[in-house]
Design a protein around this motif. Structure first.
Motif, PDB file in Angstrom:
ATOM      1  N   GLU A 199       0.825  -1.223   0.000  1.00  0.00           N
ATOM      2  CA  GLU A 199       0.000   0.000   0.000  1.00  0.00           C
ATOM      3  C   GLU A 199       0.860   1.276   0.000  1.00  0.00           C
ATOM      4  O   GLU A 199       0.431   2.318   0.485  1.00  0.00           O
ATOM      5  CB  GLU A 199      -0.944   0.030   1.226  1.00  0.00           C
ATOM      6  CG  GLU A 199      -1.726  -1.240   1.501  1.00  0.00           C
ATOM      7  CD  GLU A 199      -2.922  -1.443   0.575  1.00  0.00           C
ATOM      8  OE1 GLU A 199      -3.035  -0.689  -0.412  1.00  0.00           O
ATOM      9  OE2 GLU A 199      -3.711  -2.369   0.833  1.00  0.00           O
ATOM     10  N   CYS A 200       2.056   1.177  -0.516  1.00  0.00           N
ATOM     11  CA  CYS A 200       2.993   2.306  -0.423  1.00  0.00           C
ATOM     12  C   CYS A 200       2.710   3.404  -1.451  1.00  0.00           C
ATOM     13  O   CYS A 200       2.798   4.600  -1.154  1.00  0.00           O
ATOM     14  CB  CYS A 200       4.428   1.812  -0.621  1.00  0.00           C
ATOM     15  SG  CYS A 200       4.880   0.366   0.364  1.00  0.00           S
ATOM     16  N   ASN A 220       0.028   9.304   8.965  1.00  0.00           N
ATOM     17  CA  ASN A 220       0.436   7.925   8.692  1.00  0.00           C
ATOM     18  C   ASN A 220       0.502   7.081   9.957  1.00  0.00           C
ATOM     19  O   ASN A 220       1.185   6.065  10.006  1.00  0.00           O
ATOM     20  CB  ASN A 220       1.767   7.887   7.941  1.00  0.00           C
ATOM     21  CG  ASN A 220       2.893   8.517   8.740  1.00  0.00           C
ATOM     22  OD1 ASN A 220       2.642   9.183   9.745  1.00  0.00           O
ATOM     23  ND2 ASN A 220       4.124   8.335   8.299  1.00  0.00           N
ATOM     24  N   THR A 250       3.728  14.148   2.434  1.00  0.00           N
ATOM     25  CA  THR A 250       4.367  12.892   2.074  1.00  0.00           C
ATOM     26  C   THR A 250       5.729  13.180   1.442  1.00  0.00           C
ATOM     27  O   THR A 250       5.804  13.856   0.416  1.00  0.00           O
ATOM     28  CB  THR A 250       3.502  12.124   1.053  1.00  0.00           C
ATOM     29  OG1 THR A 250       2.212  11.896   1.619  1.00  0.00           O
ATOM     30  CG2 THR A 250       4.157  10.801   0.688  1.00  0.00           C
ATOM     31  N   HIS A 290       6.866  -0.183  11.057  1.00  0.00           N
ATOM     32  CA  HIS A 290       5.759   0.695  11.463  1.00  0.00           C
ATOM     33  C   HIS A 290       4.553   0.511  10.545  1.00  0.00           C
ATOM     34  O   HIS A 290       3.430   0.299  11.022  1.00  0.00           O
ATOM     35  CB  HIS A 290       6.204   2.162  11.435  1.00  0.00           C
ATOM     36  CG  HIS A 290       5.060   3.130  11.414  1.00  0.00           C
ATOM     37  ND1 HIS A 290       4.264   3.348  12.518  1.00  0.00           N
ATOM     38  CD2 HIS A 290       4.543   3.891  10.409  1.00  0.00           C
ATOM     39  CE1 HIS A 290       3.309   4.226  12.209  1.00  0.00           C
ATOM     40  NE2 HIS A 290       3.455   4.566  10.932  1.00  0.00           N
ATOM     41  N   TYR A 291       4.785   0.603   9.263  1.00  0.00           N
ATOM     42  CA  TYR A 291       3.650   0.466   8.337  1.00  0.00           C
ATOM     43  C   TYR A 291       3.052  -0.931   8.401  1.00  0.00           C
ATOM     44  O   TYR A 291       1.846  -1.109   8.241  1.00  0.00           O
ATOM     45  CB  TYR A 291       4.081   0.829   6.913  1.00  0.00           C
ATOM     46  CG  TYR A 291       4.254   2.312   6.718  1.00  0.00           C
ATOM     47  CD1 TYR A 291       3.163   3.177   6.834  1.00  0.00           C
ATOM     48  CD2 TYR A 291       5.489   2.870   6.448  1.00  0.00           C
ATOM     49  CE1 TYR A 291       3.308   4.542   6.682  1.00  0.00           C
ATOM     50  CE2 TYR A 291       5.648   4.234   6.295  1.00  0.00           C
ATOM     51  CZ  TYR A 291       4.553   5.069   6.409  1.00  0.00           C
ATOM     52  OH  TYR A 291       4.688   6.436   6.263  1.00  0.00           O
ATOM     53  N   ASN A 292       3.895  -1.921   8.645  1.00  0.00           N
ATOM     54  CA  ASN A 292       3.389  -3.290   8.740  1.00  0.00           C
ATOM     55  C   ASN A 292       2.442  -3.439   9.932  1.00  0.00           C
ATOM     56  O   ASN A 292       1.501  -4.230   9.902  1.00  0.00           O
ATOM     57  CB  ASN A 292       4.561  -4.267   8.875  1.00  0.00           C
ATOM     58  CG  ASN A 292       4.154  -5.691   8.564  1.00  0.00           C
ATOM     59  OD1 ASN A 292       3.378  -5.939   7.645  1.00  0.00           O
ATOM     60  ND2 ASN A 292       4.668  -6.642   9.334  1.00  0.00           N
ATOM     61  N   GLY A 301       0.010   1.142  12.271  1.00  0.00           N
ATOM     62  CA  GLY A 301       0.056   2.462  12.892  1.00  0.00           C
ATOM     63  C   GLY A 301      -0.918   2.626  14.041  1.00  0.00           C
ATOM     64  O   GLY A 301      -1.675   1.715  14.389  1.00  0.00           O
ATOM     65  N   LYS A 321      -6.395   9.187  10.473  1.00  0.00           N
ATOM     66  CA  LYS A 321      -5.305   8.378   9.915  1.00  0.00           C
ATOM     67  C   LYS A 321      -5.664   7.976   8.484  1.00  0.00           C
ATOM     68  O   LYS A 321      -6.826   7.677   8.189  1.00  0.00           O
ATOM     69  CB  LYS A 321      -5.076   7.127  10.763  1.00  0.00           C
ATOM     70  CG  LYS A 321      -3.854   6.323  10.333  1.00  0.00           C
ATOM     71  CD  LYS A 321      -3.623   5.102  11.208  1.00  0.00           C
ATOM     72  CE  LYS A 321      -4.620   3.998  10.904  1.00  0.00           C
ATOM     73  NZ  LYS A 321      -4.283   2.738  11.592  1.00  0.00           N
ATOM     74  N   VAL A 373      -3.257   3.250   5.517  1.00  0.00           N
ATOM     75  CA  VAL A 373      -2.318   2.750   6.517  1.00  0.00           C
ATOM     76  C   VAL A 373      -3.063   1.729   7.354  1.00  0.00           C
ATOM     77  O   VAL A 373      -3.936   2.077   8.152  1.00  0.00           O
ATOM     78  CB  VAL A 373      -1.763   3.901   7.384  1.00  0.00           C
ATOM     79  CG1 VAL A 373      -0.847   3.357   8.465  1.00  0.00           C
ATOM     80  CG2 VAL A 373      -1.007   4.900   6.508  1.00  0.00           C
TER      81      VAL A 373
END
Lengths: 252, 357
Positions: free
Chosen positions: B221-222, B239, B270, B297-299, B302, B308, B312
């Motif tokens: 999802e980047c 994020n 961003t 963190h993203y995994n 968050g 948010k 994320v």
């Protein structure tokens, strides 16, 4: 030689007759076209409103946007459509955004029988590399599927409260776009556009009606349906179909 | 040395022409040069001198390059920027890679509308250069070589902060990176390793393609926000770094502090990811020391806040998949950009020092 000279003089005379000054003047006028986003018939308030959903859940919208291609007025009498914009992006993503976005155009005054646009990025543009456009062009708004695949036509993003605990902690992210999804939206309405008597036109899109309508409601509580991106467009097909079908044109 | 920079500028301006002849689209949409600040070799040279000159700071110890170091893709390697007298700021120094291509407001919170405006901020900021524009302008006007350089760049007009900002902006528009492994793979001149290819697929959610080679692969999802070619969508997002049950709970309100909109509290611009492997530590407050920490963190999905980003979310990346994502991010490093940008280092420390003439 003498005949040639006469011929040239005649041609010159005909050319003079065709001077622009002698053509019937087509009066142009300003046209203001509003694009309004709603949720359940009320002006869309990004983040500021907690909206009820037919499943009993609650959500707050973070983003609603869609591209339109070949936005055109359809003249009475079957003349060629009047192009208002080849491409545009309507986006609501801030709590500061008004529910109504306004665009202005110059168009020939006259009688029209409708307004139409393609929902999404038309295939000719969807096939083009965005690097060929200016960096601040509407097709360089970073709405790409990937480095070589093109445009996301429409997005709906929200955070939902599915447990009723007041925490909007379930992200909903619906991204749609492909040549196959591109859809023409047309409103057949008699429109009089002219100096002093231009009607106010508003294209209305209702996010709730895109998610729920005609007896069907998209199941936002299904984890498999909370993020629809890229290749799994089949999941979003019914959202797209409802989105394309729900547009209305208000004329005041 | 400065002549070389002029050549770079000329090549940059002609880049699109060359590619057009080859009937190949350019890598990036062309840089937008403001009508009132068209880049010239003289303006770029002047901007480079100013960029590396500590004259702009109150005590002559801090230049733009103190925080924007070429070797670190114009970042500084510190969690938070450090200015005059060792004063620590409250945000991480952003990289300047390809900053000229970005046409939306700049800084983490978008408080500068363009490069010309951005360049004026640090001079007077207490924890950065702590300077005074009248003092800086007097100093520039008292140095003959600067007077000459400004005249060559902008004509016979008085030196002022606007011209300083314009020169700095012109220089920053030459900071172009387009020769990373990622770029070379796209151009068919290199290949990813198996791990990098996996990371690429995760980054771009190729698992979503039911007919593709990565069908069913977990999504990173980047690219929703880190969108190519500059790996930023230039917009603001929360994020999920900090939990905020109430949107007023954010200690650094980010975009919300600029526009007064509480729903934008905790949202930050961003950042672009080109050369990201060189720009640690990460996030607006430099809290993550490595790309591994960023990916972790993203995994995790968050922390909670009602604003948010909906993109994320817990990703479910395995440890090898997280490593693959990092490997892909490392392909965004452009060594030629870093080396090419080093020429400005020492520009004001040799015998032709512009700050002491």
């Amino acid at each position: 030689m003498k005949h040639l000279l006469l011929y040239l003089l005649l041609l010159l005379g005909l050319t003079a007759c065709l001077d622009d000054d002698d053509l019937p003047a087509v009066a142009e006028t300003d046209l203001t076209l509003d694009f309004r986003a709603e949720y359940g018939g009320e002006g869309l308030a990004i983040q500021r409103e907690a909206y009820g959903y037919p499943t009993g859940d609650t959500l707050k919208l973070l983003l609603f946007q869609y591209y339109v291609s070949d936005l055109e007025l359809l003249p009475a009498g079957g003349a060629a459509p009047v192009r208002l914009a080849e491409i545009d992006l309507l986006r609501w993503n801030s709590a500061s955004d008004s529910a109504t976005l306004t665009r202005s155009y110059r168009v020939p005054a006259g009688e029209y029988v409708g307004l139409r646009f393609g929902l999404g990025v038309k295939p000719e543009l969807n096939a083009q590399d965005p690097s060929t456009f200016a960096a601040d062009y509407v097709l360089n708004e970073a709405e790409f599927w990937g480095p070589t695949t093109r445009y996301v036509f429409a997005k709906i993003e929200a955070n939902a409260d599915l447990e009723g605990d007041g925490r909007f902690d379930t992200g909903l992210s619906y991204h749609m776009g492909s040549d196959a999804l591109y859809t023409t939206v047309e409103f057949a309405r008699d429109l009089r556009i002219g100096p002093g008597q231009t009607e106010q036109l508003t294209v209305v899109a209702d996010v709730l009606r895109a998610l729920s309508g005609n007896g069907e409601t998209f199941a936002i509580d299904n984890p498999d349906q909370q993020a629809v991106h890229g290749g799994n467009q089949a999941v979003a097909q019914d959202i797209w179909n409802r989105l394309a079908a729900q547009f209305t044109l208000e004329v005041r | 040395m400065r002549g070389g920079l002029s050549i770079v500028l000329a090549l940059l301006l002609c880049y699109g022409c060359d590619r057009k002849e080859a009937d190949t689209p350019p890598d990036f949409a062309a840089i937008l040069y403001p009508d009132d600040n068209a880049s010239t070799p003289e303006g770029v040279d002047l901007g480079e001198r100013l960029f590396f000159d500590p004259l702009l700071s109150a005590d002559g110890t801090v230049s733009c390059a103190s925080c924007h170091q070429p070797a670190l893709a114009f970042s500084d390697g510190k969690p938070l920027s450090v200015g005059i007298d060792g004063l620590v700021g409250f945000r991480n120094t952003p990289s300047l890679t390809n900053v000229g291509y970005l046409h939306q407001p700049l800084f983490w919170d978008g408080r500068a509308t363009n490069l010309e405006a951005q360049a004026l901020h640090p001079v007077g900021t207490a924890h950065e250069m702590a300077g005074s524009w009248p003092v800086v302008i007097d100093a520039l006007r008292s140095r003959p070589t600067y007077v000459t350089a400004f005249r060559e760049a902008f004509g016979d007009v008085p030196i002022d902060s606007t011209l300083v900002g314009r020169a700095l902006a012109q220089y920053q528009r030459t900071l172009v990176s387009m020769n990373s492994t990622y770029d070379r793979v796209r151009q068919g001149e290199a290949q990813y390793t198996e791990q990098e290819a996996l990371g690429h697929a995760i980054f771009f959610d190729l698992g979503d393609d039911p007919g593709g080679p990565f069908a069913g692969l977990v999504r990173g999802e980047c690219a929703h926000c880190h969108t190519p070619p500059h790996f930023t969508n230039q917009r603001y997002a929360n994020n999920g770094l900090d939990e905020a049950v109430d949107l007023d709970d954010f200690t650094d309100k980010g975009r919300g502090a600029i526009n007064g909109q509480r729903y934008d509290n905790g949202r930050f611009r961003t950042p672009g990811l080109r050369n990201v492997a060189l720009t640690a530590p990460y996030m607006h407050d430099g809290r993550f020391g490595s790309l591994q920490e960023v990916v972790a963190h993203y995994n995790s999905g968050g922390e909670y806040a009602e604003n948010k980003s909906a993109n994320v979310r817990p990703l479910g990346l395995s440890v090898p998949q997280q490593a693959a994502l990092v490997a892909f991010l490392e392909t965004l490093t452009d060594d030629s950009f870093v080396v090419g940008s080093l020429r400005g280092v020492g520009l004001n420390t040799d015998s032709t020092d512009y700050s002491t003439d």
